[in-house]
Write a protein that holds these residues in place. Structure first.
Motif, PDB file in Angstrom:
ATOM      1  N   GLU A  70       0.839  -1.188   0.000  1.00 47.73           N
ATOM      2  CA  GLU A  70       0.000   0.000   0.000  1.00 47.73           C
ATOM      3  C   GLU A  70       0.876   1.240   0.000  1.00 47.73           C
ATOM      4  O   GLU A  70       2.043   1.199   0.389  1.00 47.73           O
ATOM      5  CB  GLU A  70      -0.918  -0.004   1.233  1.00 47.73           C
ATOM      6  CG  GLU A  70      -1.884  -1.178   1.281  1.00 47.73           C
ATOM      7  CD  GLU A  70      -2.775  -1.119   2.498  1.00 47.73           C
ATOM      8  OE1 GLU A  70      -2.989  -0.005   3.022  1.00 47.73           O
ATOM      9  OE2 GLU A  70      -3.264  -2.180   2.931  1.00 47.73           O
ATOM     10  N   GLU A  95       2.769   4.429   1.036  1.00 43.77           N
ATOM     11  CA  GLU A  95       3.353   4.900   2.292  1.00 43.77           C
ATOM     12  C   GLU A  95       3.296   3.852   3.400  1.00 43.77           C
ATOM     13  O   GLU A  95       3.290   4.179   4.591  1.00 43.77           O
ATOM     14  CB  GLU A  95       2.631   6.187   2.770  1.00 43.77           C
ATOM     15  CG  GLU A  95       2.604   7.301   1.749  1.00 43.77           C
ATOM     16  CD  GLU A  95       3.978   7.918   1.520  1.00 43.77           C
ATOM     17  OE1 GLU A  95       4.809   7.862   2.423  1.00 43.77           O
ATOM     18  OE2 GLU A  95       4.196   8.453   0.418  1.00 43.77           O
ATOM     19  N   GLU A  96       3.244   2.575   3.029  1.00 38.03           N
ATOM     20  CA  GLU A  96       3.093   1.521   4.030  1.00 38.03           C
ATOM     21  C   GLU A  96       4.392   1.307   4.810  1.00 38.03           C
ATOM     22  O   GLU A  96       5.498   1.388   4.260  1.00 38.03           O
ATOM     23  CB  GLU A  96       2.678   0.201   3.360  1.00 38.03           C
ATOM     24  CG  GLU A  96       2.434  -0.928   4.355  1.00 38.03           C
ATOM     25  CD  GLU A  96       2.014  -2.214   3.663  1.00 38.03           C
ATOM     26  OE1 GLU A  96       1.809  -3.216   4.347  1.00 38.03           O
ATOM     27  OE2 GLU A  96       1.897  -2.194   2.418  1.00 38.03           O
ATOM     28  N   ILE A 141       6.777  -3.371   5.222  1.00 36.20           N
ATOM     29  CA  ILE A 141       6.834  -4.261   4.061  1.00 36.20           C
ATOM     30  C   ILE A 141       7.996  -5.235   4.188  1.00 36.20           C
ATOM     31  O   ILE A 141       7.895  -6.405   3.813  1.00 36.20           O
ATOM     32  CB  ILE A 141       6.965  -3.438   2.764  1.00 36.20           C
ATOM     33  CG1 ILE A 141       5.730  -2.549   2.584  1.00 36.20           C
ATOM     34  CG2 ILE A 141       7.121  -4.361   1.563  1.00 36.20           C
ATOM     35  CD1 ILE A 141       5.814  -1.610   1.426  1.00 36.20           C
TER      36      ILE A 141
END
Length: 810
Positions: A390, A392-393, A396
Motif C-alpha cells: 500500500e 506509504e506503508e 513491508i
C-alpha cells in the motif's frame, strides 16, 4: 478483367470478395449510383478463389464504372487480399469496403469532405446490420428507386455511436479511437496506409487485423474518427460463431505479443467489456491511480529482496535500482528503467514460479476490484511469493521476511450481462433474481447493461419488478458493483442471442456486431424466443461453456420463497368467486390472448362468479404513456422501438375494445411488480399460460409454489418443474413461424435445426376450452399438497439454484 486507370483517381475502392454473388451485385449497383464523378474513382475487387467467377456481374457495370477484377486461389487471408488491392490502387485515397454492404450514395462525397485537407485522418463509416428477414426488400431496383426503405429496415445500429455520444457528453473517449477501427468501411490516404505497412498479413481468418492497423496508425499520431455522415448497410449472412471466436482469440494474442503495451493488453484481455467501461479503465490508468511511487523504508527492504523480484504497479526508484529486481510491470510509469514493462500483468507468458517474489500494488483496486484479483492471480502464478503493498506503508520488509504468500483471499465473482429489453424480457426477471441470490451467498455479483453508460436505466421497472425498498437497494448495489470486468476466471452470464454461462465472456467486438437493442419485433420473436425454447425450457439441457467446452447442467429459472412468505401471508380468495389470472411481459398474437378471451367469453360471459384478470403488459403502458424518449433510449433507433411498442400495443387495445363490456373480464393497470403479482396469485384460483413462444413463465412457478394449479401448454417447457396433479394441460401443435408479424403459418417442421427455424406452440381451441372448464369444475378439490409445496419451494428457490451455480463455477 482490367479497366483504364490512366486518369488520376481521387479514390480507389477496394473490395475483398468470396462467394457472395447476390451481395456483390447489390454493392456494385449502389456504387454505380454514387453522387461522385465516376471518372474520379476506381473499383478493385480481389476474389479469394470463389467457386464461380463474377465476370458477368462486373460486365453489367463496366461501362459506367472503372472496375478491376483479380481472381486468385483461395487463401483465407483477409489482410493479404486487402494489401493486394491497395498495391494495385492508383487513387490517392483508399476506401475499403466489405463485399456484403450497401453504401449510401454520398459515400465518396462525405469521405472527400472529411479527408481532403487532412492526410492524417482515417474516416470510419457507420454500419447498420440488417436483419435476415429483410432480404425480400434488397434488390437492385430498391437500391435505385427506394433507398429510403433500406434505411428504415430494422437493423442493429452501429454501437460505436454510443462511444461517440459518450465522448460528446462527458469529454471521455478512447484515446486515438483505434479500438473503433473496423474494416467494413473506412477511408485512408494511400501514402499513410503504406507508411504503416498496411494490414499485418500474420493475422489469419477473422478478427483483429483492422483494430491492430488502427493501433499502428494511432502510434504515428493519425486521427481516427467515426464519420456519422457515412452509412453502409450490412446484408445479413450466417457464419460460424465458435470458429470466429477462436480465430479472434488467436489474432488478439498475436496483437498483444506484437505491441506488448498496457493499452493493447487492456483491449485484448478485456475485449469482453462494454466500450464505455474500457474507456473508464483506460482513463484510470492514464491518471496513474494504480501506481505506488514511494515506499517507506525502501533502503531497509533491499536487504530482504530475493534474487528474482518483480514489481507490479510500483515505480520506487530505490527498488528499481536494486539488482534483485529483474522486471517491473508498470503501465504509465515515469521511470526510465530498462527493467520496466509497460504492462499490467493481466496475462503473461512467463512460466509458473519463474520468480521468487512479486511486490504488487493494491492500488489496482482503484481501477477495478476484479481486475486487481486477476492481476493477483497472475502474479501468484509466475512467482513463489506475492506481497501486497500500500502507499506509504510501513512494515513491508517484515512482510517479505515473514510471509510466504500474502494473506489475500480472492473474491468470487459473477457478472450478468444484460440487454436493454429489460421492460419485456423474462431474462431480466431471472437474471436479477439470480444475481440477488448469488449476492446473498457472498458472491461479488455485478450486473452489466450495455447501452447504459451513464447508469440511467432503472432495472427495477418493467416485467415483474420489485416494490420493496430493500430489494431495490440490493439491485442498485449489484448494478453499481466494481467487479464488472469480465475477463479470464470471471464467470459471466450473458443475456444475448447466444445466451450462455461462461468462464470467459465473449468479446465486446462480438457484442458490437451481434447484439443490440433487440426490440425489433420480428427479430425478437424469431431469435430471442427461439433461444428461450432451446436454452431455458429444461433444466436438464446441457450447455457449452466457452471457451473450454465444459458441460454444465445449469439454467437459471426459479422462485423467491422468501418473497412468497412475505406477500402471500394473510391473503385469502374472495368467497364464491373463481378467479383466473393471465399475465405476459409483452403483447402480441403469439401470447394467444385473443383466443383466451374468445373462449372465456363463450363459457363464462353470463357467470359473474368467474373472473378473468389480465395484467397488462409493459409495452402496452409504453404506448399509452408515450415514454419513448427516456434517457436510456437516447441512442436507440426510435423508429424500431415505436414500431415494436405500437404494433404490440395495438394488439392489446383491440382486445380491450372488444371485451371491455364484459363485467367479469378485468384489464388491470396496476404496477406490474412481483409483490403485486404474488398477492394476486395468492388470492386467485388458476393462472393461465398459453403463450406460443415456449419460454418458462415465472408466474407459473410462483403459482405452483403457492399451491395453485395452472393451465399450461402440453409441451416439455416445464419438464422437471411441475407434477401432473398441479396442472391442466392444453394440447397444441408445433408450427413454423418464419413469415410476417403475428403469422403462425407453414407446415409442421420435424427434425429441423432449431437454429434455423423458430417453432411456436399453437394451442388447440377445444383443448383450451376443456382445460378452463376442468379448472373451474375442480374448484372445490384440494389443490396441491402442503408437502409438495414445501419441497417445491426448497428445490426451486433462487438461493438453492445460486448455490448450484456457485458449486459448478467454483
Amino acid at each position: 478483367m482490367e479497366s483504364d486507370n490512366s486518369l488520376q483517381k481521387l479514390f480507389s475502392i477496394i473490395i475483398t470478395y468470396y462467394n457472395k454473388e447476390y451481395e456483390i451485385a447489390l454493392l456494385l449497383k449502389a456504387l454505380s449510383l454514387l453522387d461522385f464523378e465516376s471518372s474520379l474513382f476506381e473499383i478493385i475487387i480481389i476474389d479469394d478463389g470463389s467457386d464461380k467467377r463474377i465476370d458477368e456481374i462486373i460486365k453489367q457495370y463496366s461501362s459506367s464504372l472503372a472496375i478491376t477484377y483479380h481472381y486468385h486461389a483461395n487463401s483465407k487471408l483477409r489482410s493479404r487480399n486487402r494489401n493486394i488491392g491497395a498495391s494495385k490502387a492508383v487513387g490517392e485515397r483508399l476506401v475499403f469496403l466489405d463485399s456484403d454492404v450497401i453504401p449510401e450514395k454520398n459515400l465518396l462525397k462525405e469521405f472527400n469532405v472529411a479527408s481532403l485537407n487532412n492526410r492524417n485522418l482515417i474516416s470510419l463509416g457507420l454500419r447498420d446490420d440488417l436483419l435476415d428477414f429483410d432480404h425480400w426488400y434488397l434488390t437492385e431496383d430498391t437500391i435505385e428507386h427506394y433507398f429510403e426503405l433500406i434505411k428504415n429496415l430494422p437493423a442493429f445500429r452501429d454501437i460505436r455511436t454510443t462511444v461517440k455520444n459518450y465522448n460528446k457528453r462527458t469529454g471521455k473517449g478512447w484515446r486515438g479511437n483505434w479500438q473503433m477501427m473496423f474494416s467494413h468501411c473506412f477511408c485512408i490516404w494511400k501514402e499513410v496506409f503504406e507508411k504503416v505497412g498496411g494490414f499485418d498479413e500474420n493475422f489469419v481468418h477473422w478478427g483483429g487485423e483492422d483494430v491492430e492497423l488502427g493501433y499502428r496508425l494511432y502510434k504515428i499520431d493519425c486521427k481516427i474518427e467515426l464519420n456519422e455522415n457515412v452509412h453502409v448497410y450490412h446484408i445479413h449472412h450466417d457464419y460460424n460463431f465458435s470458429s470466429n471466436i477462436l480465430s479472434l482469440k488467436k489474432n488478439y494474442q498475436l496483437f498483444l505479443n506484437k505491441h506488448n503495451s498496457w493499452e493493447v493488453e487492456l483491449f485484448v484481455r478485456e475485449f469482453e467489456c462494454w466500450p464505455i467501461q474500457t474507456i473508464e479503465y483506460q482513463e484510470a490508468i492514464y491518471s496513474r491511480k494504480h501506481l505506488i511511487s514511494r515506499i517507506n523504508n525502501s533502503i531497509k527492504i533491499l536487504d530482504y529482496l530475493p534474487p528474482k523480484t518483480v514489481l507490479a504497479g510500483i515505480e520506487d526508484e530505490i527498488l528499481l535500482s536494486s539488482p534483485c529486481v529483474v522486471k517491473s510491470f508498470n503501465p504509465r510509469s515515469q521511470s526510465f528503467s530498462d527493467k520496466n514493462s509497460d504492462r499490467m500483468g493481466i496475462f503473461l507468458s512467463d512460466k509458473n514460479n519463474s520468480y521468487d517474489l512479486v511486490l504488487l500494488s493494491v492500488e489496482y483496486r482503484n481501477i477495478n476490484e476484479a481486475l486487481f484479483t486477476m492481476i493477483f492471480k497472475e502474479m501468484s502464478r509466475i512467482a513463489r511469493r506475492v506481497v501486497l503493498v500500500e502507499n506509504e506503508e510501513i512494515g513491508i520488509a517484515e512482510k517479505i521476511r515473514d510471509v510466504f504468500r500474502t494473506s489475500f483471499r480472492a473474491k468470487r465473482f459473477l457478472t450478468f450481462t444484460m440487454e436493454n429489453d429489460i421492460h419485456i424480457s423474462p431474462n431480466r426477471f431471472w437474471f436479477i433474481n439470480l444475481a440477488m441470490a448469488s449476492n446473498k451467498l457472498g458472491i461479488h455479483t455485478g450486473l452489466e447493461l450495455g447501452y447504459d453508460p451513464y447508469k440511467q436505466a432503472d432495472l427495477n421497472i418493467g416485467f415483474l419488478h420489485f416494490a420493496g425498498q430493500n430489494r431495490k437497494l440490493v439491485i442498485n448495489r449489484i448494478y453499481s458493483s466494481r467487479n464488472n470486468f469480465m475477463g479470464d476466471q470471471v464467470p459471466c452470464f450473458m443475456d444475448s442471442v447466444v445466451a450462455t454461462c461462461s468462464s470467459r465472456a465473449v468479446g465486446q467486438r462480438i457484442f458490437w456486431e451481434d447484439t443490440g437493442f433487440i426490440n425489433q419485433e420480428r427479430y425478437y420473436l424469431k431469435h430471442k424466443l427461439g433461444m428461450y425454447n432451446r436454452l431455458y425450457y429444461r433444466r436438464e439441457l446441457e450447455q457449452d461453456f466457452y471457451p473450454d467446452f465444459q458441460q454444465r447442467n445449469y439454467l437459471p429459472v426459479g422462485i423467491d420463497s422468501e418473497l412468497l412468505e412475505e406477500c402471500a401471508h394473510g391473503v385469502f380468495s374472495e368467497k364464491g368467486q373463481f378467479i383466473f389470472v393471465w399475465a405476459e411481459p409483452f403483447s402480441s398474437p403469439y401470447v394467444n390472448l385473443d383466443l383466451l378471451l374468445e373462449i372465456f367469453s363463450e363459457l363464462f360471459a353470463d357467470n359473474s362468479k368467474v373472473i378473468l384478470k389480465i395484467m397488462t403488459p409493459s409495452n402496452f403502458r409504453h404506448v399509452l404513456d408515450n415514454e419513448h424518449n427516456t434517457p436510456v433510449l437516447e441512442y436507440m433507433d426510435r423508429n424500431s422501438i415505436e414500431y415494436f411498442h405500437l404494433s404490440h400495443g395495438r394488439y392489446l387495445m383491440e382486445q380491450i375494445d372488444r371485451y371491455k363490456q364484459l363485467s367479469n373480464i378485468h384489464f388491470l393497470d396496476d404496477d406490474f411488480c412481483l409483490e403485486y403479482a404474488v398477492k394476486l396469485l395468492a388470492a386467485s384460483d388458476c393462472f393461465i399460460d398459453i403463450s406460443s413462444t415456449r419460454y418458462l413463465h415465472p408466474l407459473v412457478l410462483q403459482s405452483i409454489a403457492l399451491g395453485k394449479k395452472c393451465v399450461i401448454p402440453d409441451d416439455n417447457r416445464y419438464d422437471g418443474y411441475l407434477s401432473p396433479h398441479s396442472i391442466y394441460r392444453v394440447d397444441g401443435t408445433l408450427i413454423s413461424a418464419l413469415n410476417g408479424f403475428g403469422s403462425l403459418e407453414g407446415p409442421v417442421l420435424k427434425n429441423q435445426d432449431p437454429r434455423r427455424y423458430f417453432l411456436v406452440y399453437k394451442p388447440d381451441r377445444n383443448s383450451l376450452r376443456e382445460a378452463l372448464l376442468k379448472a373451474f369444475g375442480n374448484k372445490d378439490e384440494k389443490e396441491v399438497s402442503e408437502s409438495f409445496i414445501k419441497e417445491y419451494r426448497e428445490k426451486f428457490n433462487w438461493v438453492t439454484i445460486a448455490e448450484k451455480l456457485v458449486k459448478d463455477l467454483y
